[in-house]
Design a protein around this motif. Structure first.
Motif, PDB file in Angstrom:
ATOM      1  N   GLU A 128      -1.274 -20.306 127.534  1.00  0.00           N
ATOM      2  CA  GLU A 128      -1.407 -19.303 126.479  1.00  0.00           C
ATOM      3  C   GLU A 128      -0.715 -18.020 126.906  1.00  0.00           C
ATOM      4  OE1 GLU A 128      -5.510 -18.610 125.678  1.00  0.00           O
ATOM      5  OE2 GLU A 128      -5.896 -20.622 124.900  1.00  0.00           O
ATOM      6  N   VAL A 129      -0.357 -17.219 125.917  1.00  0.00           N
ATOM      7  CA  VAL A 129       0.160 -15.884 126.198  1.00  0.00           C
ATOM      8  C   VAL A 129      -1.031 -14.971 126.454  1.00  0.00           C
ATOM      9  CG1 VAL A 129       1.354 -13.878 125.254  1.00  0.00           C
ATOM     10  CG2 VAL A 129       2.248 -16.175 124.839  1.00  0.00           C
ATOM     11  N   GLY A 130      -1.003 -14.243 127.552  1.00  0.00           N
ATOM     12  CA  GLY A 130      -2.111 -13.354 127.866  1.00  0.00           C
ATOM     13  C   GLY A 130      -1.753 -12.378 128.960  1.00  0.00           C
ATOM     14  N   ILE A 131      -2.783 -11.895 129.643  1.00  0.00           N
ATOM     15  CA  ILE A 131      -2.611 -10.864 130.656  1.00  0.00           C
ATOM     16  C   ILE A 131      -3.228 -11.351 131.965  1.00  0.00           C
ATOM     17  CG2 ILE A 131      -3.196  -8.477 131.277  1.00  0.00           C
ATOM     18  CD1 ILE A 131      -3.325  -7.948 128.223  1.00  0.00           C
ATOM     19  N   ASP A 132      -2.561 -11.072 133.060  1.00  0.00           N
ATOM     20  CA  ASP A 132      -3.057 -11.487 134.374  1.00  0.00           C
ATOM     21  C   ASP A 132      -4.492 -11.010 134.579  1.00  0.00           C
ATOM     22  OD1 ASP A 132      -0.625 -12.603 134.878  1.00  0.00           O
ATOM     23  OD2 ASP A 132       0.135 -10.949 136.096  1.00  0.00           O
ATOM     24  N   GLY A 133      -5.325 -11.913 135.072  1.00  0.00           N
ATOM     25  CA  GLY A 133      -6.705 -11.553 135.361  1.00  0.00           C
ATOM     26  C   GLY A 133      -7.596 -11.491 134.148  1.00  0.00           C
ATOM     27  N   GLY A 134      -7.074 -11.899 132.991  1.00  0.00           N
ATOM     28  CA  GLY A 134      -7.881 -11.878 131.783  1.00  0.00           C
ATOM     29  C   GLY A 134      -8.230 -10.487 131.293  1.00  0.00           C
ATOM     30  N   LYS A 135      -7.439  -9.498 131.676  1.00  0.00           N
ATOM     31  CA  LYS A 135      -7.706  -8.118 131.254  1.00  0.00           C
ATOM     32  C   LYS A 135      -7.419  -7.945 129.767  1.00  0.00           C
ATOM     33  CE  LYS A 135      -6.450  -5.956 135.687  1.00  0.00           C
ATOM     34  NZ  LYS A 135      -5.482  -5.029 136.343  1.00  0.00           N
ATOM     35  N   SER A 136      -7.978  -6.886 129.197  1.00  0.00           N
ATOM     36  CA  SER A 136      -7.641  -6.512 127.827  1.00  0.00           C
ATOM     37  C   SER A 136      -6.317  -5.753 127.838  1.00  0.00           C
ATOM     38  CB  SER A 136      -8.730  -5.619 127.229  1.00  0.00           C
ATOM     39  OG  SER A 136      -8.742  -4.352 127.880  1.00  0.00           O
ATOM     40  N   LEU A 137      -5.728  -5.593 126.673  1.00  0.00           N
ATOM     41  CA  LEU A 137      -4.480  -4.836 126.584  1.00  0.00           C
ATOM     42  C   LEU A 137      -4.676  -3.411 127.084  1.00  0.00           C
ATOM     43  CD1 LEU A 137      -3.142  -6.011 123.090  1.00  0.00           C
ATOM     44  CD2 LEU A 137      -2.292  -6.676 125.341  1.00  0.00           C
ATOM     45  N   GLU A 138      -5.811  -2.799 126.730  1.00  0.00           N
ATOM     46  CA  GLU A 138      -6.089  -1.436 127.179  1.00  0.00           C
ATOM     47  C   GLU A 138      -6.153  -1.363 128.702  1.00  0.00           C
ATOM     48  OE1 GLU A 138      -8.669   1.372 124.936  1.00  0.00           O
ATOM     49  OE2 GLU A 138      -9.477  -0.480 124.092  1.00  0.00           O
ATOM     50  N   GLU A 139      -6.869  -2.291 129.309  1.00  0.00           N
ATOM     51  CA  GLU A 139      -7.030  -2.291 130.767  1.00  0.00           C
ATOM     52  C   GLU A 139      -5.691  -2.512 131.471  1.00  0.00           C
ATOM     53  OE1 GLU A 139     -11.550  -4.158 131.070  1.00  0.00           O
ATOM     54  OE2 GLU A 139      -9.814  -5.491 130.907  1.00  0.00           O
ATOM     55  N   LYS A 166      20.443   7.692 119.705  1.00  0.00           N
ATOM     56  CA  LYS A 166      19.831   6.401 120.042  1.00  0.00           C
ATOM     57  C   LYS A 166      18.561   6.641 120.832  1.00  0.00           C
ATOM     58  CE  LYS A 166      20.649   1.952 122.081  1.00  0.00           C
ATOM     59  NZ  LYS A 166      21.212   0.797 121.576  1.00  0.00           N
ATOM     60  N   THR A 167      17.494   6.049 120.360  1.00  0.00           N
ATOM     61  CA  THR A 167      16.192   6.232 120.999  1.00  0.00           C
ATOM     62  C   THR A 167      16.053   5.302 122.196  1.00  0.00           C
ATOM     63  OG1 THR A 167      15.218   6.776 118.860  1.00  0.00           O
ATOM     64  CG2 THR A 167      13.711   6.181 120.608  1.00  0.00           C
ATOM     65  N   ASN A 168      15.555   5.830 123.282  1.00  0.00           N
ATOM     66  CA  ASN A 168      15.280   4.995 124.451  1.00  0.00           C
ATOM     67  C   ASN A 168      13.997   4.224 124.183  1.00  0.00           C
ATOM     68  OD1 ASN A 168      15.010   3.792 126.926  1.00  0.00           O
ATOM     69  ND2 ASN A 168      14.359   5.655 127.996  1.00  0.00           N
ATOM     70  N   SER A 169      14.151   2.939 123.903  1.00  0.00           N
ATOM     71  CA  SER A 169      12.984   2.124 123.565  1.00  0.00           C
ATOM     72  C   SER A 169      12.345   1.473 124.788  1.00  0.00           C
ATOM     73  CB  SER A 169      13.381   1.038 122.558  1.00  0.00           C
ATOM     74  OG  SER A 169      14.388   0.203 123.096  1.00  0.00           O
ATOM     75  N   TYR A 170      12.926   1.677 125.954  1.00  0.00           N
ATOM     76  CA  TYR A 170      12.378   1.112 127.198  1.00  0.00           C
ATOM     77  C   TYR A 170      11.340   2.110 127.718  1.00  0.00           C
ATOM     78  CZ  TYR A 170      12.492  -1.780 131.437  1.00  0.00           C
ATOM     79  OH  TYR A 170      12.173  -2.645 132.470  1.00  0.00           O
ATOM     80  N   ILE A 171      10.113   1.993 127.208  1.00  0.00           N
ATOM     81  CA  ILE A 171       9.121   3.043 127.398  1.00  0.00           C
ATOM     82  C   ILE A 171       8.306   2.895 128.675  1.00  0.00           C
ATOM     83  CG2 ILE A 171       8.930   3.594 124.964  1.00  0.00           C
ATOM     84  CD1 ILE A 171       6.586   1.758 124.715  1.00  0.00           C
ATOM     85  N   GLY A 172       8.293   1.720 129.283  1.00  0.00           N
ATOM     86  CA  GLY A 172       7.598   1.517 130.553  1.00  0.00           C
ATOM     87  C   GLY A 172       6.089   1.510 130.437  1.00  0.00           C
ATOM     88  N   ARG A 173       5.462   1.067 131.496  1.00  0.00           N
ATOM     89  CA  ARG A 173       3.998   0.981 131.513  1.00  0.00           C
ATOM     90  C   ARG A 173       3.405   2.292 132.012  1.00  0.00           C
ATOM     91  NH1 ARG A 173       0.700  -3.792 134.603  1.00  0.00           N
ATOM     92  NH2 ARG A 173       2.614  -4.878 134.022  1.00  0.00           N
ATOM     93  N   CYS A 174       2.203   2.576 131.549  1.00  0.00           N
ATOM     94  CA  CYS A 174       1.471   3.758 132.012  1.00  0.00           C
ATOM     95  C   CYS A 174       0.016   3.353 132.213  1.00  0.00           C
ATOM     96  CB  CYS A 174       1.571   4.902 131.000  1.00  0.00           C
ATOM     97  SG  CYS A 174       0.557   6.345 131.401  1.00  0.00           S
ATOM     98  N   ALA A 175      -0.447   3.358 133.443  1.00  0.00           N
ATOM     99  CA  ALA A 175      -1.827   2.972 133.734  1.00  0.00           C
ATOM    100  C   ALA A 175      -2.790   3.882 132.978  1.00  0.00           C
ATOM    101  CB  ALA A 175      -2.085   3.051 135.233  1.00  0.00           C
ATOM    102  N   GLY A 176      -3.757   3.272 132.299  1.00  0.00           N
ATOM    103  CA  GLY A 176      -4.754   4.045 131.560  1.00  0.00           C
ATOM    104  C   GLY A 176      -4.209   4.756 130.343  1.00  0.00           C
ATOM    105  N   PHE A 177      -3.091   4.269 129.803  1.00  0.00           N
ATOM    106  CA  PHE A 177      -2.426   4.964 128.690  1.00  0.00           C
ATOM    107  C   PHE A 177      -3.361   5.202 127.511  1.00  0.00           C
ATOM    108  CE2 PHE A 177       0.082   4.723 124.727  1.00  0.00           C
ATOM    109  CZ  PHE A 177       0.865   5.849 124.892  1.00  0.00           C
ATOM    110  N   SER A 178      -4.123   4.183 127.129  1.00  0.00           N
ATOM    111  CA  SER A 178      -4.978   4.325 125.953  1.00  0.00           C
ATOM    112  C   SER A 178      -6.115   5.317 126.179  1.00  0.00           C
ATOM    113  CB  SER A 178      -5.561   2.965 125.556  1.00  0.00           C
ATOM    114  OG  SER A 178      -6.449   2.490 126.555  1.00  0.00           O
TER     115      SER A 178
END
Length: 696
Positions: A174-185, A628-640
């Protein structure tokens, strides 16, 4: 180079795949793992074709074109491979499509229709997997997933967030997240790219996010859609994040000529509709606008257009936000504009109805000067009662935008006692510096922002005790949460859910009798229903009462224009009145709304008047090049979980003694940090939409 596909010779670019060559030539080859913005991986095998000289069918997406290559799409080998691949996909896919939101737009559905594979031929396997509805904004319906990997690649390659991956579970891959985390986590930025590239609707917007009654783009970018002037919010927030206030201001000014005014007093419905609300607090859009506008960078003027003179003359009656906005854009279209204003200065309710601690004179003066600079003539201390006279004097069109400057009194016993004021008169006198006799205890009747303007102004005039009473419960009051909280900090006493029975006193005000409200609502005919709590009467001793229960236009009955709902001017869709050549816009038409709504009305009236005068009605302006907008926004821990940046206020004890601005502007660093909380919802709209087979 030349290649032949299905007997048709085409020119193909060197180095591209057979699939891309075919699609560019308008020849359809079934495909799923390929998306216009993503590289193909060749996993679905649905694009299998037969190439002359190669024994087995090959994936067109991974086969590079060669000179004189001959390709067959509908050969027996290719059909057999595609059919087998499709049946494997469909084996675990839901058979009933009618309940799916992608019905009719699903790429998988389109392909099996093209191939002639129907549900009756599917060899079904049971795959019951619970949907994931735990994440705000995004839902994952696993039974619809065909494991094409497009969502994973979009998350990785297009956005750089890299939270999605294939996971091995008890139900298979399945498509998911390592460790079964939520998208927010996991640090998801909820940009929606995964939703946009999903071919089957397995990943979709959470229920309620997409609105059927509005366009797709308006649902995707609700802040921009909610703004009456449709200011491009995500675009100017990106510039603020980058620290480029000049470009941010240019974007704002493409739609509105009052950026700093709006940054000070806008009712910011954009924030009410911001998707960030799903995580707690919206982006502080209003205060970011102020931060950018206060940089006072005028570089936007270099790109401002001004059309050649048209020899057409337009009169505008009323120099409030609607009238000045219309005057500004009409002048830029080459028309000669004269604005007539009854008061000493321009600004309308922005100047005479909003206290200086919220909107200083110098802000109004600066932005009015920018408008006059384009060639608008302002005539003050001049009242126009009959717009037709202006047509007789040679004006080709007239716009009536006189606002709502007449406050209302409720028909209460004692409303004529000495010490009773009406909101509009009270605030105007204070703004003009006229003497106002106010004693120590004041009661304001009303529950909106104007009531708080009156109450907080009374404090600044020296009142020792200020009350506000309103019918609504605090959660239903029309005053903004900020106003209520700031008023509370300054010591204002709120009596929410109270009815006003009478004003007590002989010749002068001595108190107000209130009674608690148990229920307050409007029935199907919009008639107010009020149920009171028995024996809950109390008299609040006060020396002054200020009515803040609404405002209405003044003097419209003398204009000989058709009116509606009392003193409001009746107009058609183009804002034309019943008299040819006379238009009306703003609060005098809509009733008291907001400054941004008045500006939007001013824009609309400018478009209509320009068309009436023979123009094209196009007032769009580009004060900055599209980048042109830079769409490569990268990850941010605790973004939400990032908290909203609070605007600093002067200490309550200090600010309630002065009409100086109560609010400190966000620094460039803090503004950049706050703008960085934006979900950048509009990036989704930059992704290309795949064509279905019937579009080729």
């Amino acid at each position: 180079m030349k290649i032949v596909i299905e007997g048709k010779e085409i020119d193909a670019k060197e180095g591209i795949s057979v699939l891309d060559a075919a699609l560019e030539a308008g020849i359809y080859i079934p495909h799923l793992c390929k998306h216009p913005d993503l590289e193909a991986v060749g996993g679905c095998r649905l694009c299998s074709v037969e190439v002359e000289g190669i024994e087995n069918a090959v994936p067109a997406c991974k086969t590079t074109v060669e000179e004189n290559m001959v390709v067959k799409i509908n050969s027996e080998k290719a059909d057999k491979t595609r059919k087998m691949a499709m049946e494997l996909i469909l084996a675990t896919h839901p058979a009933d499509c009618t309940g799916c939101h992608k019905y009719g737009k699903c790429e998988l559905q389109s392909i099996y229709q093209y191939m002639g594979v129907g549900p009756d031929k599917w060899r079904k396997k049971s795959r019951t997997v619970q949907n994931d509805e735990s994440n705000p904004l995004i839902q994952h319906l696993f039974t619809r997933c065909i494991r094409c990997g497009r969502c994973i690649r979009a998350c990785r390659e297009l956005r750089g967030v890299k939270v999605l991956d294939y996971q091995r579970t008890k139900n298979g891959i399945e498509v998911g997240i390592d460790g079964g985390k939520s998208l927010e986590e996991a640090g998801c930025k909820f940009c929606g790219a995964c939703i946009e590239v999903c071919p089957t609707g397995s990943i979709m917007d959470a229920v309620g996010i997409m609105k059927e009654e509005v366009s797709y783009s308006d649902s995707v970018v609700p802040c921009r859609a909610a703004c009456p002037a449709h200011t491009d919010v995500p675009r100017y927030l990106r510039y603020i994040k980058e620290g480029d206030f000049a470009k941010a201001t240019a974007v704002i000014r493409e739609k509105v000529p009052f950026p700093e005014t709006l940054g000070s007093i806008c009712n910011h419905v954009c924030e009410d509709n911001c998707k960030r609300n799903e995580f707690g607090n919206p982006i502080s859009i209003c205060k970011l606008k102020k931060a950018a506008a206060e940089s006072h960078d005028d570089s936007w003027k270099a790109r401002a257009y001004k059309s050649k003179p048209t020899d057409k003359k337009v009169a505008v009656i009323g120099a409030g936000p609607a009238g000045l906005t219309a005057a500004y854009f009409l002048a830029k279209k080459g028309h000669s504009i004269t604005v007539f204003e009854e008061n000493e200065k321009a600004g309308g309710q922005c100047r005479y109805g909003i206290p200086a601690y919220r909107l200083p004179d110098e802000v109004i003066d600066k932005e009015t000067a920018d408008i006059l600079e384009v060639g608008v003539e302002l005539v003050t201390n001049t009242r126009i009662d009959d717009p037709k006279e202006l047509l007789d004097k040679g004006f080709d069109a007239v716009l009536v935008s006189v606002g709502t400057h007449e406050g209302s009194k409720l028909p209460l016993e004692g409303n004529d006692l000495q010490g009773v004021y009406i909101n509009s008169d009270f605030l105007k006198k204070v703004r003009q510096g006229a003497p106002v006799e106010l004693k120590e205890r004041v009661m304001v009747l009303g529950g909106g922002n104007v009531a708080y303007d009156c109450a907080r102004t009374a404090l600044r005039l020296g009142a020792k005790e200020v009350h506000i009473a309103c019918l609504e419960d605090i959660n239903m009051m029309t005053a903004t949460k900020d106003e209520i909280e700031e008023g509370k900090e300054e010591g204002i006493i709120l009596h929410d859910a109270h009815s006003f029975l009478k004003i007590v006193g002989n010749e002068k005000v001595e108190g107000v009798e209130l009674q608690k409200v148990s229920k307050f609502y409007f029935d199907e005919n919009r008639k107010s229903i009020i149920e009171l709590v028995e024996d809950s009467n109390e008299v609040i001793p006060v020396d002054n009462v200020i009515f803040a229960v609404g405002q209405r236009p003044k003097g419209t009955e003398k204009m000989e224009l058709e009116l509606t709902h009392g003193p409001y001017i009746k107009v058609n869709e183009a804002l034309e009145t019943n008299i040819k050549g006379i238009f009306a816009a703003g609060d005098v038409v809509t009733g008291t709304k907001s400054v941004i709504s008045a500006i939007a009305e001013g824009r609309k009236s400018a478009e209509s008047i320009d068309k009436y005068l023979g123009g094209d009605g196009d007032i769009t302006e580009k004060l900055i090049d599209e980048e042109k907008t830079n769409s490569y926004i990268g990850r941010c821990a605790g973004f939400s979980k990032l908290e909203r940046t609070k605007t600093e206020l002067i200490d309550a004890d200090e600010r309630k003694c002065s009409f100086e601005s109560v609010e400190k502007t966000l620094s460039k660093e803090r503004a950049s940090c706050e703008a960085g909380r934006c979900l950048q919802c509009d990036l989704r709209l930059n992704l290309k939409q795949p064509k279905l087979w019937n579009e080729y």
